[in-house]
Motif scaffolding. Structure first.
Motif, PDB file in Angstrom:
ATOM      1  N   ALA A 145       0.832  -1.201   0.000  1.00  0.00           N
ATOM      2  CA  ALA A 145       0.000   0.000   0.000  1.00  0.00           C
ATOM      3  C   ALA A 145       0.871   1.258   0.000  1.00  0.00           C
ATOM      4  O   ALA A 145       0.591   2.228  -0.732  1.00  0.00           O
ATOM      5  CB  ALA A 145      -0.928  -0.004   1.206  1.00  0.00           C
ATOM      6  N   LYS A 146       1.944   1.249   0.778  1.00  0.00           N
ATOM      7  CA  LYS A 146       2.833   2.419   0.848  1.00  0.00           C
ATOM      8  C   LYS A 146       3.489   2.691  -0.507  1.00  0.00           C
ATOM      9  O   LYS A 146       3.578   3.846  -0.951  1.00  0.00           O
ATOM     10  CB  LYS A 146       3.903   2.202   1.916  1.00  0.00           C
ATOM     11  N   ILE A 147       3.959   1.625  -1.177  1.00  0.00           N
ATOM     12  CA  ILE A 147       4.627   1.805  -2.473  1.00  0.00           C
ATOM     13  C   ILE A 147       3.616   2.227  -3.535  1.00  0.00           C
ATOM     14  O   ILE A 147       3.878   3.121  -4.347  1.00  0.00           O
ATOM     15  CB  ILE A 147       5.347   0.507  -2.884  1.00  0.00           C
ATOM     16  N   PHE A 148       2.452   1.582  -3.525  1.00  0.00           N
ATOM     17  CA  PHE A 148       1.392   1.930  -4.481  1.00  0.00           C
ATOM     18  C   PHE A 148       1.006   3.396  -4.328  1.00  0.00           C
ATOM     19  O   PHE A 148       0.907   4.140  -5.313  1.00  0.00           O
ATOM     20  CB  PHE A 148       0.178   1.032  -4.261  1.00  0.00           C
ATOM     21  N   ASN A 149       0.800   3.823  -3.107  1.00  0.00           N
ATOM     22  CA  ASN A 149       0.375   5.201  -2.843  1.00  0.00           C
ATOM     23  C   ASN A 149       1.452   6.224  -3.212  1.00  0.00           C
ATOM     24  O   ASN A 149       1.147   7.386  -3.489  1.00  0.00           O
ATOM     25  CB  ASN A 149      -0.011   5.361  -1.372  1.00  0.00           C
ATOM     26  N   ARG A 150       2.707   5.776  -3.218  1.00  0.00           N
ATOM     27  CA  ARG A 150       3.791   6.671  -3.617  1.00  0.00           C
ATOM     28  C   ARG A 150       3.713   7.001  -5.109  1.00  0.00           C
ATOM     29  O   ARG A 150       4.014   8.133  -5.519  1.00  0.00           O
ATOM     30  CB  ARG A 150       5.144   6.024  -3.294  1.00  0.00           C
ATOM     31  N   TYR A 151       3.289   6.020  -5.908  1.00  0.00           N
ATOM     32  CA  TYR A 151       3.312   6.182  -7.360  1.00  0.00           C
ATOM     33  C   TYR A 151       1.974   6.588  -7.968  1.00  0.00           C
ATOM     34  O   TYR A 151       1.939   7.085  -9.091  1.00  0.00           O
ATOM     35  CB  TYR A 151       3.790   4.896  -8.027  1.00  0.00           C
ATOM     36  N   GLU A 152       0.876   6.366  -7.259  1.00  0.00           N
ATOM     37  CA  GLU A 152      -0.446   6.643  -7.823  1.00  0.00           C
ATOM     38  C   GLU A 152      -1.131   7.777  -7.069  1.00  0.00           C
ATOM     39  O   GLU A 152      -1.025   7.871  -5.844  1.00  0.00           O
ATOM     40  CB  GLU A 152      -1.320   5.375  -7.779  1.00  0.00           C
ATOM     41  N   ASP A 153      -1.852   8.609  -7.785  1.00  0.00           N
ATOM     42  CA  ASP A 153      -2.521   9.763  -7.178  1.00  0.00           C
ATOM     43  C   ASP A 153      -3.668   9.340  -6.260  1.00  0.00           C
ATOM     44  O   ASP A 153      -3.887   9.943  -5.213  1.00  0.00           O
ATOM     45  CB  ASP A 153      -3.056  10.691  -8.275  1.00  0.00           C
ATOM     46  N   ILE A 154      -4.410   8.324  -6.679  1.00  0.00           N
ATOM     47  CA  ILE A 154      -5.547   7.838  -5.873  1.00  0.00           C
ATOM     48  C   ILE A 154      -5.060   6.731  -4.955  1.00  0.00           C
ATOM     49  O   ILE A 154      -4.546   5.709  -5.413  1.00  0.00           O
ATOM     50  CB  ILE A 154      -6.685   7.329  -6.772  1.00  0.00           C
ATOM     51  N   LYS A 155      -5.209   6.921  -3.655  1.00  0.00           N
ATOM     52  CA  LYS A 155      -4.679   5.983  -2.668  1.00  0.00           C
ATOM     53  C   LYS A 155      -5.451   4.659  -2.682  1.00  0.00           C
ATOM     54  O   LYS A 155      -6.624   4.603  -3.037  1.00  0.00           O
ATOM     55  CB  LYS A 155      -4.748   6.588  -1.256  1.00  0.00           C
TER      56      LYS A 155
END
Length: 285
Positions: A145-155
């Motif tokens: 989740a942390k890595i995904f949220n780093r790269y994508e605008d929508i959490k």
């Protein structure tokens, strides 16, 4: 296209029960086939059920379903293995002729804009999860989740994680989500899975996860991809210059070594491999 009841009637009792399990349909202890078919028919005609299934489809799966539903059976070049929309009940195969149920085709052909956006979002999340499974083997979901949220605008939302978990029940994916961990399915299928997972997570303990740039991370969509590190290049050079192997042979053997490391094989296997390749070192050093 064919009527959904005809599709359901073509299935055996175990297949129908499996479908009920996927769709969370509670069955009475003594259920007749006709009763199960009625329950499934009623559930599969609900818009929310079809929307849920559609939201988990990839572009490739939708294309395959459309191809399989064409009337011109000689030219619809579908791949049956990729018809993963409720595989047990979505279609029937009669003498290599695919018959897709009418409700499924209607759903595929007329999705709402909101539903299509949800499907694209699920596909993006699945893309990340596949890369994480191939890169790490085992990784806590909160790290993902942390890595995904780093790269994508929508959490990443908890509800989306649930959708991904449900996706693993409906179609084969290269990973499973088990409680708080994402686990590569190859690892999960080991007979001694629990012991292996414990050993792997124990070895990971205290070590930082490699956080790759997004472009590099997505290379791990290919399960056979691995990073060609300076150590890999050094091994390749040694095989070529020290042992006189051609560049192609040196690269092939270095690749095989990389896969052996990934599979965690013991040194006896490595030395047997070298012997089979007629590779002889000058001395132990």
């Amino acid at each position: 296209m064919t009527d959904l009841r005809k599709v359901l009637n073509s299935k055996n009792l175990n297949q129908l029960k499996f479908a009920c399990d996927i769709l969370n349909i509670a069955l009475p202890i003594s259920s007749r086939k006709a009763d199960i078919i009625n329950l499934l028919y009623e559930t599969l005609n609900k818009k929310e059920t079809l929307d849920f299934v559609y939201s988990l489809l990839s572009d490739e799966e939708i294309e395959n379903i459309k191809l399989a539903s064409l009337n011109d059976k000689s030219n619809n070049l579908y791949d049956e293995k990729k018809l993963l929309l409720l595989h047990m009940i979505g279609y029937i195969n009669i003498k290599n002729q695919i018959l897709i149920s009418d409700v499924i085709i209607d759903c595929i052909n007329s999705p709402s804009l909101k539903l299509e956006e949800k499907r694209k979002r699920n596909n993006l999340i699945n893309k990340y999860f596949t890369c994480f499974a191939n890169l790490y083997g085992v990784v806590p979901v909160d790290i993902i989740a942390k890595i995904f949220n780093r790269y994508e605008d929508i959490k990443l939302k908890d509800s989306e994680l649930e959708d991904i978990k449900n996706m693993t029940y409906i179609k084969p994916l290269p990973y499973v989500v088990d409680n708080e961990y994402l686990i590569n399915r190859e690892i999960f299928s080991y007979e001694e899975c629990i012991d292996f997972l414990f050993e792997l997570t124990e070895n990971q303990d205290g070590k930082r996860y490699a956080i790759l740039p997004k472009e590099e991370l997505f290379r791990y969509l290919d399960p056979d991809y691995f990073e060609k590190t300076p150590q890999y290049r050094k091994m390749q050079t040694m095989l070529s210059f020290e042992l006189g192997l051609s560049k192609a042979d040196a690269e092939e053997i270095a690749n095989d070594f990389a896969y052996m490391c990934k599979a965690d094989v013991d040194f006896d296997f490595v030395f047997q491999y070298l012997e089979d390749k007629n590779i002889v070192f000058k001395d132990m050093e």
